[in-house]
Write a protein that holds these residues in place. Structure first.
Motif, PDB file in Angstrom:
ATOM      1  N   THR A  57       1.007  -1.132  -0.094  1.00  6.33           N
ATOM      2  CA  THR A  57       0.097   0.083  -0.039  1.00  6.33           C
ATOM      3  C   THR A  57       0.944   1.220   0.069  1.00  6.33           C
ATOM      4  O   THR A  57       1.869   1.429   0.835  1.00  6.33           O
ATOM      5  CB  THR A  57      -1.021  -0.022   1.344  1.00  6.33           C
ATOM      6  OG1 THR A  57      -1.687  -1.129   1.383  1.00  6.33           O
ATOM      7  CG2 THR A  57      -1.971   1.121   1.286  1.00  6.33           C
ATOM      8  N   GLU A  62      -1.276   8.844  -5.403  1.00  6.88           N
ATOM      9  CA  GLU A  62      -2.424   8.220  -6.019  1.00  6.88           C
ATOM     10  C   GLU A  62      -1.577   7.209  -7.042  1.00  6.88           C
ATOM     11  O   GLU A  62      -0.984   7.609  -7.899  1.00  6.88           O
ATOM     12  CB  GLU A  62      -3.433   9.162  -6.858  1.00  6.88           C
ATOM     13  CG  GLU A  62      -4.438   8.353  -7.392  1.00  6.88           C
ATOM     14  CD  GLU A  62      -5.588   9.054  -7.980  1.00  6.88           C
ATOM     15  OE1 GLU A  62      -6.698   9.486  -7.578  1.00  6.88           O
ATOM     16  OE2 GLU A  62      -5.302   9.731  -9.213  1.00  6.88           O
ATOM     17  N   TYR A  68      -8.052   0.692 -11.475  1.00  5.78           N
ATOM     18  CA  TYR A  68      -8.194   0.453  -9.819  1.00  5.78           C
ATOM     19  C   TYR A  68      -7.243   1.173  -8.847  1.00  5.78           C
ATOM     20  O   TYR A  68      -6.074   1.105  -9.374  1.00  5.78           O
ATOM     21  CB  TYR A  68      -8.465  -0.985  -9.668  1.00  5.78           C
ATOM     22  CG  TYR A  68      -9.560  -1.941 -10.313  1.00  5.78           C
ATOM     23  CD1 TYR A  68     -10.911  -1.594 -10.094  1.00  5.78           C
ATOM     24  CD2 TYR A  68      -8.983  -2.805 -11.051  1.00  5.78           C
ATOM     25  CE1 TYR A  68     -11.796  -2.425 -10.648  1.00  5.78           C
ATOM     26  CE2 TYR A  68     -10.019  -3.550 -12.079  1.00  5.78           C
ATOM     27  CZ  TYR A  68     -11.416  -3.238 -11.513  1.00  5.78           C
ATOM     28  OH  TYR A  68     -12.509  -3.934 -12.256  1.00  5.78           O
ATOM     29  N   ASN A  69      -7.821   1.610  -7.871  1.00  9.16           N
ATOM     30  CA  ASN A  69      -6.949   2.346  -6.891  1.00  9.16           C
ATOM     31  C   ASN A  69      -6.304   1.377  -5.967  1.00  9.16           C
ATOM     32  O   ASN A  69      -6.760   0.709  -5.465  1.00  9.16           O
ATOM     33  CB  ASN A  69      -7.676   3.235  -6.032  1.00  9.16           C
ATOM     34  CG  ASN A  69      -6.915   4.321  -5.362  1.00  9.16           C
ATOM     35  OD1 ASN A  69      -6.322   3.891  -4.301  1.00  9.16           O
ATOM     36  ND2 ASN A  69      -7.155   5.451  -5.519  1.00  9.16           N
ATOM     37  N   LYS A  71      -4.707   1.718  -3.310  1.00  7.23           N
ATOM     38  CA  LYS A  71      -5.106   1.781  -1.712  1.00  7.23           C
ATOM     39  C   LYS A  71      -6.377   1.124  -1.619  1.00  7.23           C
ATOM     40  O   LYS A  71      -6.815   0.384  -0.373  1.00  7.23           O
ATOM     41  CB  LYS A  71      -5.150   3.254  -1.520  1.00  7.23           C
ATOM     42  CG  LYS A  71      -3.804   3.877  -0.881  1.00  7.23           C
ATOM     43  CD  LYS A  71      -4.037   5.202  -0.157  1.00  7.23           C
ATOM     44  CE  LYS A  71      -2.604   5.739   0.328  1.00  7.23           C
ATOM     45  NZ  LYS A  71      -2.814   7.018   1.085  1.00  7.23           N
ATOM     46  N   LYS A  72      -7.265   1.471  -2.331  1.00 11.29           N
ATOM     47  CA  LYS A  72      -8.592   1.097  -2.107  1.00 11.29           C
ATOM     48  C   LYS A  72      -9.071  -0.399  -2.828  1.00 11.29           C
ATOM     49  O   LYS A  72      -9.869  -1.259  -2.204  1.00 11.29           O
ATOM     50  CB  LYS A  72      -9.785   2.056  -2.905  1.00 11.29           C
ATOM     51  CG  LYS A  72      -9.715   3.360  -2.186  1.00 11.29           C
ATOM     52  CD  LYS A  72     -10.395   4.233  -2.810  1.00 11.29           C
ATOM     53  CE  LYS A  72     -10.409   5.614  -2.091  1.00 11.29           C
ATOM     54  NZ  LYS A  72     -11.423   6.769  -2.987  1.00 11.29           N
ATOM     55  N   ASP A  73      -8.513  -0.758  -3.819  1.00 11.41           N
ATOM     56  CA  ASP A  73      -8.634  -1.888  -4.675  1.00 11.41           C
ATOM     57  C   ASP A  73      -7.597  -2.692  -4.980  1.00 11.41           C
ATOM     58  O   ASP A  73      -7.551  -3.378  -6.212  1.00 11.41           O
ATOM     59  CB  ASP A  73      -9.600  -1.574  -5.817  1.00 11.41           C
ATOM     60  CG  ASP A  73     -10.952  -0.848  -5.506  1.00 11.41           C
ATOM     61  OD1 ASP A  73     -11.706  -1.268  -4.662  1.00 11.41           O
ATOM     62  OD2 ASP A  73     -11.097   0.141  -6.101  1.00 11.41           O
ATOM     63  N   LYS A  76      -8.689  -6.173  -6.616  1.00 10.43           N
ATOM     64  CA  LYS A  76      -9.161  -5.993  -8.089  1.00 10.43           C
ATOM     65  C   LYS A  76      -7.984  -5.891  -9.005  1.00 10.43           C
ATOM     66  O   LYS A  76      -8.077  -6.390 -10.210  1.00 10.43           O
ATOM     67  CB  LYS A  76     -10.084  -4.777  -8.151  1.00 10.43           C
ATOM     68  CG  LYS A  76     -11.550  -4.979  -7.256  1.00 10.43           C
ATOM     69  CD  LYS A  76     -12.439  -3.922  -7.648  1.00 10.43           C
ATOM     70  CE  LYS A  76     -13.863  -4.196  -6.791  1.00 10.43           C
ATOM     71  NZ  LYS A  76     -14.820  -3.095  -6.928  1.00 10.43           N
TER      72      LYS A  76
END
Length: 255
Positions: A57, A62, A68-69, A71-73, A76
Motif C-alpha cells: 500500500t 495516487e 483500480y486504486n 489503496k482501495k482496490d 481487483k
C-alpha cells in the motif's frame, strides 16, 4: 500501443519508518506499451513494482492500475494483471500441464477454456513432449518461457515481469523478447524490470530510478540523444554515477 492509460502514478511516496523507498514518483504507462523500469539495486523499483501489483500500500499519492486504486482496490488489481517474479514462479513438483491448470483455476477461468488454451500454448511453444514432465526437470529457458506464458494465460490488461531473463542464454533471451513483442501486439501492457541494458533498448519507453526517484523517462533513442550517449547502458551509468555530485535533471512524467 495506444494513448489509453493503464497505469497512472501521481506523487507516489512509500516510506518504511523514516526510510523513503519511493520519493514522489509520477508517470503513466499506456495500453500495449513495453515499459522498462530500470534502477540499480536499492533504487526503489521493486517497492514500486509491488505497489503497482497490489502487494504493498502506498504511504501517499495516487496509484491507478487497470482502472483500480492501489489503496482501495488492491485485490481487483491482482485479478487484472499477470506477474512473473524474479525467482521462478511455477511449482517444481507439478508438471507443466498441472501448473497451467492450477493457475488457470486461480484466475477463475472455465476448465474448458483452460484445456483449449493449454493445447494452443503447447502447439505454439513446441511444448507437447514436455507437458507431463515435472517443472524441476525442465531447462531454465523452457521454464522461463512457460512462466511468462502462464502469467498472460488469462489475457490480463498488464503483465509485470521482474527481471524475467536472469540467468538464461542470449538466444533464449531473444526468443523471450519475441514473446514479449507478441504479447504487446495483443494490447497487453508489458511492465518489465531488467539489469540487461541491451534489453532496455527493446522497450518503447524506459524510466531510470536512483535513490527512490525517477531521474529519467523517455524512449531509448530520446535518452541517448539527451545524454549524447551511444547506448542505454551509457545513459544508465551517467545517471547512476553523476559527475561531481551534480543533481539529476527532472524527468518528464509523460511522453
Amino acid at each position: 500501443m495506444t494513448d489509453s492509460t493503464v497505469i497512472s502514478v501521481t506523487n507516489l511516496v512509500k516510506k518504511f519508518g523514516s526510510f523513503t523507498a519511493n520519493d514522489n514518483l509520477s508517470f503513466e504507462v499506456y495500453e500495449g506499451e513495453i515499459f522498462g523500469f530500470l534502477g540499480a539495486n536499492g533504487a526503489g523499483k521493486t517497492t514500486a513494482l509491488r505497489i503497482l501489483s497490489g502487494l504493498l500500500t502506498p504511504t501517499s499519492g495516487e496509484v491507478i492500475v487497470a482502472g483500480y486504486n492501489a489503496k482501495k482496490d488492491p485485490e481487483k488489481i491482482k485479478k487484472s494483471i499477470g506477474y512473473m517474479c524474479q525467482k521462478f514462479s511455477l511449482y517444481p513438483d507439478l508438471s507443466a500441464r498441472e501448473n497451467i491448470m492450477l493457475y488457470g483455476g486461480i484466475y477463475g477461468m472455465p476448465k474448458v477454456l483452460i484445456k483449449k488454451r493449454t493445447e494452443e500454448l503447447f502447439e505454439k511453444l513446441n511444448f507437447r513432449e514436455y507437458g507431463n514432465r515435472m517443472i524441476a526437470e525442465l531447462p531454465l529457458g523452457l521454464k522461463q518461457k512457460l512462466a511468462f506464458s502462464v502469467a498472460v494465460f488469462h489475457e490480463p490488461k498488464i503483465v509485470f515481469l521482474d527481471e524475467p531473463t536472469g540467468g538464461v542464454d542470449p538466444i533464449t533471451r531473444r526468443q523471450f523478447w519475441e514473446m514479449i513483442y507478441e504479447t504487446a501486439d495483443r494490447g497487453i501492457t508489458v511492465f518489465v524490470t531488467t539489469h540487461y541494458m541491451d534489453e532496455a533498448e527493446y522497450c518503447d519507453r524506459i524510466s531510470i530510478m536512483n535513490e527512490g526517484r525517477i531521474v529519467a523517462l523517455d524512449t531509448p533513442e530520446g535518452l541517448k540523444k539527451k545524454y549524447n550517449a551511444k547506448s542505454v547502458e551509457e545513459v544508465f551509468v551517467r545517471i547512476a554515477r553523476p559527475v561531481n555530485n551534480q543533481p539529476h535533471p527532472p524527468a518528464p512524467s509523460h511522453r
